[in-house]
Write a protein that holds these residues in place. Structure first.
Motif, PDB file in Angstrom:
ATOM      1  N   ALA A 278       0.830  -1.202   0.000  1.00  0.00           N
ATOM      2  CA  ALA A 278       0.000   0.000   0.000  1.00  0.00           C
ATOM      3  C   ALA A 278       0.868   1.257   0.000  1.00  0.00           C
ATOM      4  O   ALA A 278       0.542   2.248  -0.668  1.00  0.00           O
ATOM      5  N   PHE A 279       1.988   1.236   0.733  1.00  0.00           N
ATOM      6  CA  PHE A 279       2.920   2.363   0.728  1.00  0.00           C
ATOM      7  C   PHE A 279       3.414   2.622  -0.691  1.00  0.00           C
ATOM      8  O   PHE A 279       3.419   3.775  -1.160  1.00  0.00           O
ATOM      9  N   THR A 280       3.817   1.559  -1.396  1.00  0.00           N
ATOM     10  CA  THR A 280       4.302   1.726  -2.761  1.00  0.00           C
ATOM     11  C   THR A 280       3.213   2.305  -3.656  1.00  0.00           C
ATOM     12  O   THR A 280       3.471   3.202  -4.470  1.00  0.00           O
ATOM     13  N   GLY A 281       1.985   1.794  -3.518  1.00  0.00           N
ATOM     14  CA  GLY A 281       0.879   2.339  -4.297  1.00  0.00           C
ATOM     15  C   GLY A 281       0.649   3.808  -4.006  1.00  0.00           C
ATOM     16  O   GLY A 281       0.429   4.617  -4.918  1.00  0.00           O
ATOM     17  N   GLY A 282       0.714   4.193  -2.722  1.00  0.00           N
ATOM     18  CA  GLY A 282       0.534   5.588  -2.353  1.00  0.00           C
ATOM     19  C   GLY A 282       1.618   6.488  -2.923  1.00  0.00           C
ATOM     20  O   GLY A 282       1.346   7.596  -3.401  1.00  0.00           O
ATOM     21  N   LEU A 283       2.859   6.006  -2.900  1.00  0.00           N
ATOM     22  CA  LEU A 283       3.965   6.801  -3.437  1.00  0.00           C
ATOM     23  C   LEU A 283       3.837   6.979  -4.942  1.00  0.00           C
ATOM     24  O   LEU A 283       3.981   8.096  -5.463  1.00  0.00           O
TER      25      LEU A 283
ATOM     26  N   ALA B  59      10.065  13.066  -0.594  1.00  0.00           N
ATOM     27  CA  ALA B  59       9.690  12.935   0.806  1.00  0.00           C
ATOM     28  C   ALA B  59       8.201  13.225   1.002  1.00  0.00           C
ATOM     29  O   ALA B  59       7.528  12.543   1.793  1.00  0.00           O
ATOM     30  N   ASP B  60       7.675  14.216   0.290  1.00  0.00           N
ATOM     31  CA  ASP B  60       6.261  14.533   0.432  1.00  0.00           C
ATOM     32  C   ASP B  60       5.399  13.387  -0.082  1.00  0.00           C
ATOM     33  O   ASP B  60       4.361  13.052   0.511  1.00  0.00           O
ATOM     34  N   GLY B  61       5.819  12.753  -1.190  1.00  0.00           N
ATOM     35  CA  GLY B  61       5.109  11.573  -1.677  1.00  0.00           C
ATOM     36  C   GLY B  61       5.136  10.449  -0.665  1.00  0.00           C
ATOM     37  O   GLY B  61       4.147   9.717  -0.493  1.00  0.00           O
ATOM     38  N   CYS B  62       6.253  10.311   0.051  1.00  0.00           N
ATOM     39  CA  CYS B  62       6.359   9.262   1.066  1.00  0.00           C
ATOM     40  C   CYS B  62       5.515   9.583   2.297  1.00  0.00           C
ATOM     41  O   CYS B  62       5.034   8.674   2.978  1.00  0.00           O
ATOM     42  N   ARG B  63       5.333  10.861   2.610  1.00  0.00           N
ATOM     43  CA  ARG B  63       4.433  11.216   3.715  1.00  0.00           C
ATOM     44  C   ARG B  63       3.001  10.792   3.396  1.00  0.00           C
ATOM     45  O   ARG B  63       2.284  10.279   4.264  1.00  0.00           O
ATOM     46  N   PHE B  64       2.595  11.037   2.175  1.00  0.00           N
ATOM     47  CA  PHE B  64       1.272  10.577   1.752  1.00  0.00           C
ATOM     48  C   PHE B  64       1.212   9.047   1.798  1.00  0.00           C
ATOM     49  O   PHE B  64       0.244   8.464   2.300  1.00  0.00           O
ATOM     50  N   ALA B  65       2.249   8.389   1.292  1.00  0.00           N
ATOM     51  CA  ALA B  65       2.286   6.928   1.280  1.00  0.00           C
ATOM     52  C   ALA B  65       2.232   6.354   2.688  1.00  0.00           C
ATOM     53  O   ALA B  65       1.627   5.294   2.918  1.00  0.00           O
ATOM     54  N   ALA B  66       2.849   7.045   3.648  1.00  0.00           N
ATOM     55  CA  ALA B  66       2.826   6.568   5.036  1.00  0.00           C
ATOM     56  C   ALA B  66       1.410   6.567   5.592  1.00  0.00           C
ATOM     57  O   ALA B  66       1.040   5.675   6.370  1.00  0.00           O
ATOM     58  N   GLU B  67       0.593   7.546   5.202  1.00  0.00           N
ATOM     59  CA  GLU B  67      -0.796   7.549   5.663  1.00  0.00           C
ATOM     60  C   GLU B  67      -1.582   6.413   5.023  1.00  0.00           C
ATOM     61  O   GLU B  67      -2.408   5.766   5.683  1.00  0.00           O
ATOM     62  N   VAL B  68      -1.321   6.151   3.731  1.00  0.00           N
ATOM     63  CA  VAL B  68      -1.974   5.025   3.060  1.00  0.00           C
ATOM     64  C   VAL B  68      -1.621   3.721   3.773  1.00  0.00           C
ATOM     65  O   VAL B  68      -2.493   2.873   4.025  1.00  0.00           O
ATOM     66  N   ALA B  69      -0.345   3.545   4.109  1.00  0.00           N
ATOM     67  CA  ALA B  69       0.087   2.330   4.801  1.00  0.00           C
ATOM     68  C   ALA B  69      -0.543   2.221   6.186  1.00  0.00           C
ATOM     69  O   ALA B  69      -0.948   1.136   6.615  1.00  0.00           O
TER      70      ALA B  69
END
Length: 315
Positions: A256-261, A284-294
């Motif tokens: 899910a993190f990868t999908g969010g990124l 980093a901002d894309g990873c912050r979004f991905a962290a919420e998805v995860a």
């Protein structure tokens, strides 16, 4: 900005708690559609990115389960192969922290039987990124066929790889032999702390990132569980904190993190090449979004990524 995801679907059969009076001491299982690439495709489509899945789907009940889950999410299944072989089955038992331990039934199953002609005719027009990884990329005969497909796709599309090590099925030494090739093919490499411990135990996370950059991949993202993620762009790095959540289980969180990124990068129109215009802050901002998805995936049972309207922040 469309993303093509290539790889396996796996039936995740979770062992349910034994109940008193079960006939004959029967073991009860609850089956969820899974498989790293299929989970990532589901996450991307639920978030709103046009997504196509390339998989070999069996004609058994598990294959129907995979098709239903992907289609319900809005994933394009037009180029999937109707496979004669059976689906892959994983038996999962959760520990007290919600971490899953697996045993696999994967010999001769559909996911690893890709033939060159099955991918040779796939139209890559309009595909801005191709994501793959996990078992289909490392098991024979699929691995080499998929690598050849990535080499073709990489002429104009961003290539994302998640090795997603499964030492019960493939020895870590085999991943170590292949990682150099994957770094020449990939523009984005996403690994977990568990992957790092198996793949490069002698390196710190920072040393491992530098090593993979030297092999050719410009972007490395290491997800570190509740410690967040380390993002590295050609050797410059930032740490991204994890999003606090009540953990039901961690199944599918990395996918899910990868999908969010990828969704976040697609929304910023950064996909479609070697990520040469990407900045560290954008990553980093894309990873912050991905962290919420995860985090939202960890808060529910199984690999069940959220839809866009469930997130607090836009991509």
């Amino acid at each position: 900005m469309s993303v093509t995801v290539l790889g396996e679907c796996v039936a995740d059969a979770f062992v349910l708690p034994r109940t008193q009076g079960a006939p004959g001491g029967a073991l009860a299982l609850e089956v969820h559609p899974g498989g790293g690439p299929a989970n990532t495709a589901t996450a991307l489509a639920r978030l709103g990115t046009p997504t196509r899945f390339l998989g070999r789907l069996a004609a058994d009940p598990f294959g129907a389960l995979f098709r239903d889950r992907l289609a319900e999410a809005g994933v394009d299944l037009t180029d999937c192969v109707a496979a004669a072989e059976p689906s892959t089955l994983a038996i999962a038992a959760l520990d007290e922290r919600g971490q899953a331990g697996y045993s696999f039934h994967a010999e001769g199953t559909a996911d690893w039987q890709w033939r060159p002609e099955e991918l040779a005719t796939v139209d890559l027009t309009g595909t801005q990124a191709v994501h793959t990884g996990s078992l289909a990329l490392v098991r024979a005969p699929s691995g080499q066929v998929i690598e050849e497909f990535l080499a073709r796709a990489g002429a104009h599309a961003t290539i994302s790889i998640d090795p997603n090590l499964r030492p019960l099925l493939v020895a870590p030494e085999h991943y170590r032999q292949r990682i150099a090739r994957w770094c020449t093919l990939a523009d984005l490499l996403r690994l977990s702390s568990d992957d790092l411990a198996l793949l490069s135990p002698e390196h710190t996370p920072e040393q491992a990132c530098d090593h993979w950059h030297e092999l050719g991949v410009p972007v490395v993202v290491l997800t570190l569980g509740d410690r967040g993620a380390l993002v590295s762009l050609n050797g410059t790095r930032l740490s991204v904190p994890a999003v606090r959540t009540r953990v039901v289980d961690t199944v599918g969180a990395g996918d899910a993190f990868t999908g969010g990124l990828l969704h976040a990068l697609a929304g910023r129109r950064l996909l479609g090449g070697r990520l040469s215009t990407l900045t560290l802050e954008q990553l980093a901002d894309g990873c912050r979004f991905a962290a919420e998805v995860a985090a939202l995936t960890c808060a529910v049972a199984g690999a069940n990524p959220p839809r866009a309207e469930q997130l607090r922040r836009p991509a």
